[in-house]
Design a protein around this motif. Structure first.
Motif, PDB file in Angstrom:
ATOM      1  N   SER A  98      54.702  -1.401 -14.837  1.00 22.20           N
ATOM      2  CA  SER A  98      54.786  -0.716 -16.132  1.00 22.20           C
ATOM      3  C   SER A  98      53.870   0.497 -16.231  1.00 22.20           C
ATOM      4  O   SER A  98      54.258   1.535 -16.780  1.00 22.20           O
ATOM      5  CB  SER A  98      54.479  -1.697 -17.270  1.00 22.20           C
ATOM      6  OG  SER A  98      53.156  -2.178 -17.205  1.00 22.20           O
ATOM      7  N   SER A  99      52.651   0.393 -15.690  1.00 22.24           N
ATOM      8  CA  SER A  99      51.716   1.515 -15.828  1.00 22.24           C
ATOM      9  C   SER A  99      52.179   2.734 -15.036  1.00 22.24           C
ATOM     10  O   SER A  99      51.775   3.864 -15.334  1.00 22.24           O
ATOM     11  CB  SER A  99      50.315   1.101 -15.381  1.00 22.24           C
ATOM     12  OG  SER A  99      50.302   0.766 -14.016  1.00 22.24           O
ATOM     13  N   ARG A 100      53.027   2.515 -14.034  1.00 24.19           N
ATOM     14  CA  ARG A 100      53.610   3.614 -13.269  1.00 24.19           C
ATOM     15  C   ARG A 100      54.938   4.070 -13.881  1.00 24.19           C
ATOM     16  O   ARG A 100      55.159   5.260 -14.105  1.00 24.19           O
ATOM     17  CB  ARG A 100      53.855   3.171 -11.823  1.00 24.19           C
ATOM     18  CG  ARG A 100      52.602   2.867 -11.025  1.00 24.19           C
ATOM     19  CD  ARG A 100      51.920   4.121 -10.541  1.00 24.19           C
ATOM     20  NE  ARG A 100      52.706   4.813  -9.527  1.00 24.19           N
ATOM     21  CZ  ARG A 100      52.484   6.069  -9.152  1.00 24.19           C
ATOM     22  NH1 ARG A 100      51.532   6.771  -9.733  1.00 24.19           N
ATOM     23  NH2 ARG A 100      53.218   6.625  -8.209  1.00 24.19           N
ATOM     24  N   ARG A 101      55.802   3.112 -14.172  1.00 26.23           N
ATOM     25  CA  ARG A 101      57.157   3.454 -14.612  1.00 26.23           C
ATOM     26  C   ARG A 101      57.169   4.121 -15.991  1.00 26.23           C
ATOM     27  O   ARG A 101      58.034   4.951 -16.268  1.00 26.23           O
ATOM     28  CB  ARG A 101      58.026   2.198 -14.606  1.00 26.23           C
ATOM     29  CG  ARG A 101      58.215   1.599 -13.205  1.00 26.23           C
ATOM     30  CD  ARG A 101      59.224   0.462 -13.232  1.00 26.23           C
ATOM     31  NE  ARG A 101      59.225  -0.307 -12.001  1.00 26.23           N
ATOM     32  CZ  ARG A 101      59.892   0.027 -10.883  1.00 26.23           C
ATOM     33  NH1 ARG A 101      60.582   1.150 -10.849  1.00 26.23           N
ATOM     34  NH2 ARG A 101      59.847  -0.748  -9.823  1.00 26.23           N
ATOM     35  N   VAL A 102      56.233   3.746 -16.855  1.00 23.83           N
ATOM     36  CA  VAL A 102      56.192   4.360 -18.180  1.00 23.83           C
ATOM     37  C   VAL A 102      55.847   5.848 -18.081  1.00 23.83           C
ATOM     38  O   VAL A 102      56.119   6.625 -18.992  1.00 23.83           O
ATOM     39  CB  VAL A 102      55.192   3.613 -19.092  1.00 23.83           C
ATOM     40  CG1 VAL A 102      53.756   3.995 -18.768  1.00 23.83           C
ATOM     41  CG2 VAL A 102      55.506   3.879 -20.561  1.00 23.83           C
ATOM     42  N   LEU A 103      55.276   6.241 -16.950  1.00 24.58           N
ATOM     43  CA  LEU A 103      54.966   7.645 -16.684  1.00 24.58           C
ATOM     44  C   LEU A 103      56.041   8.316 -15.842  1.00 24.58           C
ATOM     45  O   LEU A 103      55.876   9.469 -15.421  1.00 24.58           O
ATOM     46  CB  LEU A 103      53.615   7.746 -15.962  1.00 24.58           C
ATOM     47  CG  LEU A 103      52.391   7.257 -16.744  1.00 24.58           C
ATOM     48  CD1 LEU A 103      51.158   7.244 -15.842  1.00 24.58           C
ATOM     49  CD2 LEU A 103      52.145   8.137 -17.955  1.00 24.58           C
ATOM     50  N   GLY A 104      57.126   7.587 -15.587  1.00 24.45           N
ATOM     51  CA  GLY A 104      58.199   8.129 -14.764  1.00 24.45           C
ATOM     52  C   GLY A 104      57.903   8.136 -13.288  1.00 24.45           C
ATOM     53  O   GLY A 104      58.518   8.887 -12.515  1.00 24.45           O
ATOM     54  N   LYS A 105      56.975   7.308 -12.849  1.00 28.04           N
ATOM     55  CA  LYS A 105      56.572   7.250 -11.446  1.00 28.04           C
ATOM     56  C   LYS A 105      56.992   5.921 -10.813  1.00 28.04           C
ATOM     57  O   LYS A 105      57.139   4.912 -11.497  1.00 28.04           O
ATOM     58  CB  LYS A 105      55.060   7.437 -11.324  1.00 28.04           C
ATOM     59  CG  LYS A 105      54.561   8.771 -11.876  1.00 28.04           C
ATOM     60  CD  LYS A 105      53.049   8.880 -11.748  1.00 28.04           C
ATOM     61  CE  LYS A 105      52.542  10.173 -12.364  1.00 28.04           C
ATOM     62  NZ  LYS A 105      53.046  11.372 -11.644  1.00 28.04           N
ATOM     63  N   LYS A 106      57.166   5.925  -9.507  1.00 33.58           N
ATOM     64  CA  LYS A 106      57.589   4.748  -8.775  1.00 33.58           C
ATOM     65  C   LYS A 106      56.377   3.955  -8.272  1.00 33.58           C
ATOM     66  O   LYS A 106      55.281   4.503  -8.165  1.00 33.58           O
ATOM     67  CB  LYS A 106      58.459   5.154  -7.583  1.00 33.58           C
ATOM     68  CG  LYS A 106      59.785   5.800  -7.972  1.00 33.58           C
ATOM     69  CD  LYS A 106      60.583   6.131  -6.731  1.00 33.58           C
ATOM     70  CE  LYS A 106      61.925   6.766  -7.090  1.00 33.58           C
ATOM     71  NZ  LYS A 106      62.711   7.093  -5.878  1.00 33.58           N
ATOM     72  N   PRO A 107      56.586   2.680  -7.948  1.00 35.85           N
ATOM     73  CA  PRO A 107      55.512   1.912  -7.302  1.00 35.85           C
ATOM     74  C   PRO A 107      55.120   2.553  -5.978  1.00 35.85           C
ATOM     75  O   PRO A 107      55.913   3.285  -5.370  1.00 35.85           O
ATOM     76  CB  PRO A 107      56.155   0.534  -7.079  1.00 35.85           C
ATOM     77  CG  PRO A 107      57.267   0.464  -8.077  1.00 35.85           C
ATOM     78  CD  PRO A 107      57.788   1.852  -8.211  1.00 35.85           C
ATOM     79  N   VAL A 108      53.909   2.264  -5.532  1.00 36.05           N
ATOM     80  CA  VAL A 108      53.441   2.813  -4.256  1.00 36.05           C
ATOM     81  C   VAL A 108      54.051   2.019  -3.104  1.00 36.05           C
ATOM     82  O   VAL A 108      54.619   0.939  -3.287  1.00 36.05           O
ATOM     83  CB  VAL A 108      51.907   2.783  -4.166  1.00 36.05           C
ATOM     84  CG1 VAL A 108      51.294   3.537  -5.322  1.00 36.05           C
ATOM     85  CG2 VAL A 108      51.378   1.347  -4.106  1.00 36.05           C
ATOM     86  N   THR A 109      53.928   2.537  -1.895  1.00 32.51           N
ATOM     87  CA  THR A 109      54.436   1.837  -0.721  1.00 32.51           C
ATOM     88  C   THR A 109      53.506   0.685  -0.343  1.00 32.51           C
ATOM     89  O   THR A 109      52.327   0.647  -0.720  1.00 32.51           O
ATOM     90  CB  THR A 109      54.543   2.782   0.479  1.00 32.51           C
ATOM     91  OG1 THR A 109      53.226   3.229   0.849  1.00 32.51           O
ATOM     92  CG2 THR A 109      55.419   3.986   0.147  1.00 32.51           C
ATOM     93  N   THR A 110      54.043  -0.236   0.436  1.00 32.72           N
ATOM     94  CA  THR A 110      53.232  -1.355   0.928  1.00 32.72           C
ATOM     95  C   THR A 110      52.086  -0.853   1.802  1.00 32.72           C
ATOM     96  O   THR A 110      50.963  -1.375   1.733  1.00 32.72           O
ATOM     97  CB  THR A 110      54.113  -2.334   1.717  1.00 32.72           C
ATOM     98  OG1 THR A 110      55.189  -2.789   0.869  1.00 32.72           O
ATOM     99  CG2 THR A 110      53.324  -3.545   2.188  1.00 32.72           C
ATOM    100  N   ALA A 111      52.351   0.162   2.602  1.00 31.49           N
ATOM    101  CA  ALA A 111      51.308   0.716   3.464  1.00 31.49           C
ATOM    102  C   ALA A 111      50.176   1.323   2.640  1.00 31.49           C
ATOM    103  O   ALA A 111      48.995   1.168   2.978  1.00 31.49           O
ATOM    104  CB  ALA A 111      51.910   1.773   4.400  1.00 31.49           C
ATOM    105  N   TYR A 112      50.516   2.002   1.564  1.00 29.84           N
ATOM    106  CA  TYR A 112      49.500   2.599   0.688  1.00 29.84           C
ATOM    107  C   TYR A 112      48.662   1.505   0.036  1.00 29.84           C
ATOM    108  O   TYR A 112      47.434   1.629  -0.078  1.00 29.84           O
ATOM    109  CB  TYR A 112      50.198   3.440  -0.381  1.00 29.84           C
ATOM    110  CG  TYR A 112      49.274   4.288  -1.228  1.00 29.84           C
ATOM    111  CD1 TYR A 112      49.001   5.606  -0.882  1.00 29.84           C
ATOM    112  CD2 TYR A 112      48.675   3.777  -2.371  1.00 29.84           C
ATOM    113  CE1 TYR A 112      48.162   6.401  -1.654  1.00 29.84           C
ATOM    114  CE2 TYR A 112      47.834   4.551  -3.154  1.00 29.84           C
ATOM    115  CZ  TYR A 112      47.586   5.861  -2.792  1.00 29.84           C
ATOM    116  OH  TYR A 112      46.747   6.626  -3.556  1.00 29.84           O
ATOM    117  N   LEU A 113      49.331   0.428  -0.391  1.00 32.20           N
ATOM    118  CA  LEU A 113      48.625  -0.705  -0.980  1.00 32.20           C
ATOM    119  C   LEU A 113      47.665  -1.323   0.023  1.00 32.20           C
ATOM    120  O   LEU A 113      46.504  -1.618  -0.304  1.00 32.20           O
ATOM    121  CB  LEU A 113      49.637  -1.751  -1.462  1.00 32.20           C
ATOM    122  CG  LEU A 113      49.077  -3.069  -1.998  1.00 32.20           C
ATOM    123  CD1 LEU A 113      48.190  -2.836  -3.214  1.00 32.20           C
ATOM    124  CD2 LEU A 113      50.221  -4.026  -2.355  1.00 32.20           C
TER     125      LEU A 113
END
Length: 331
Positions: A98-113
């Motif tokens: 939600s904190s990403r999508r409400v800004l119109g952004k996608k979740p990060v990649t698994t590698a980034y995590l």
């Protein structure tokens, strides 16, 4: 099995503190809080108050992500909170919803995590890291908090098995939890770790009542929340790679309004059937809760986390204290 609560920070600050204190007094060992800074109150000042108003309860985010805030910021926040709380902090982290999508952004990649978790651990341990080409160290940090990784898909679950102290699974379906833990186990064994040493959290909404219709109406929002993650999984995996018990229920899902995220009367939940509610949540009389908790424990769940946001939160804590926990722990 240990017990925790998660608070949605949309209520008054005074009530958040009061609920945390009530939960600790009722025997809950963990106090978690959502991190969705646009939708709700900022969690970190609240975690400070939760820490100063509890004695032994462990505290953390359920969950944050490594993109809304730079991971050096999150590391500093947790290192500070670890000092304030006397070492009682846990990091719950995922790819972002939600904190990403409400800004119109996608979740990060698994590698980034994965890279972010490694950086977090090094920085909160006081070690020097190469951060974007710059030597960086939080010299005053006193020790890395445990890290819980939230996820549903095979890649993130494998990552949790390889590097996490715990895994966060947002549902209470024993069959699906077993499916998830097969990937956690695989990741752990590939990394030379004993999967039995990885904590397993089942997090969900609950309602204690003999009136099943009422109980289901209070928690139907929860499988709708999970559907956001399921839709993401469907876009990234082949159908045969995912269990139909997880994916089939979203076939009639409409658009999701994040402004009604985790709301009891949310229009987002209209597509969710009673069968899905019963699998994903804990509803019914106290004995039904105890029975399902025993099933969850039998498949490896080590912490049950009550999403304390279905209304009458004080009453839910009281019912768990008097009707659910004593009988479960005695059994």
């Amino acid at each position: 099995m240990k017990f925790g609560i998660t608070i949605k920070p949309e209520m008054t600050v005074e009530r958040i503190v009061a609920l945390t204190r009530q939960a600790e007094a009722a025997g809950f060992e963990y106090g978690w809080i959502f991190d969705s800074h646009v939708l709700w109150l900022e969690p970190y000042p609240l975690l400070t108050l939760m820490a100063t108003n509890t004695k032994s309860m462990r505290l953390g985010t359920c969950v944050t992500n490594p993109a809304v805030r730079d991971i050096t910021v999150t590391s500093s926040l947790f290192a500070t909170l670890n000092i304030i709380s006397g070492g009682r902090m846990d990091l719950g982290i995922g790819r972002g919803d939600s904190s990403r999508r409400v800004l119109g952004k996608k979740p990060v990649t698994t590698a980034y995590l994965e890279e972010s978790v490694k950086t977090f651990r090094e920085l909160t341990s006081g070690h020097e890291v190469d951060y974007e080409g710059q030597s960086t160290r939080i010299s005053w940090a006193t020790g890395a908090p445990p890290v819980w990784i939230a996820g549903y898909g095979p890649k993130v679950l494998d990552l949790a098995g390889r590097i996490a102290d715990g895994v966060i699974l947002q549902f209470a379906d024993p069959h699906l939890i077993e499916w998830c833990l097969s990937f956690v186990k695989k990741g752990a064994e590939a990394a030379g770790r004993d999967p039995r040493n990885i904590e397993v959290m089942a997090a969900t909404a609950v309602w204690v009542s003999d009136d099943l219709q009422l109980a289901r109406s209070r928690v139907r929002w929860f499988p709708a929340l999970v559907s956001n993650h399921v839709v993401d999984l469907i876009s990234r995996y082949k159908p045969e790679e995912l269990p139909p018990e997880l994916t089939s229920y979203v076939s009639n899902r409409g658009q999701y309004d994040y402004l009604q995220h985790c709301e009891v009367d949310s229009k987002n939940s209209k597509f969710v059937s009673d069968e899905v509610v019963d699998r994903f949540c804990l509803v019914g009389p106290a004995e039904a809760h105890r029975e399902k908790l025993r099933k969850l424990a039998s498949v490896g769940v080590t912490q049950f986390n009550v999403y304390l946001m279905s209304g009458e939160e004080e009453g839910t804590l009281e019912k768990y204290k008097k009707e659910v926990l004593p009988g479960f722990r005695a059994g």
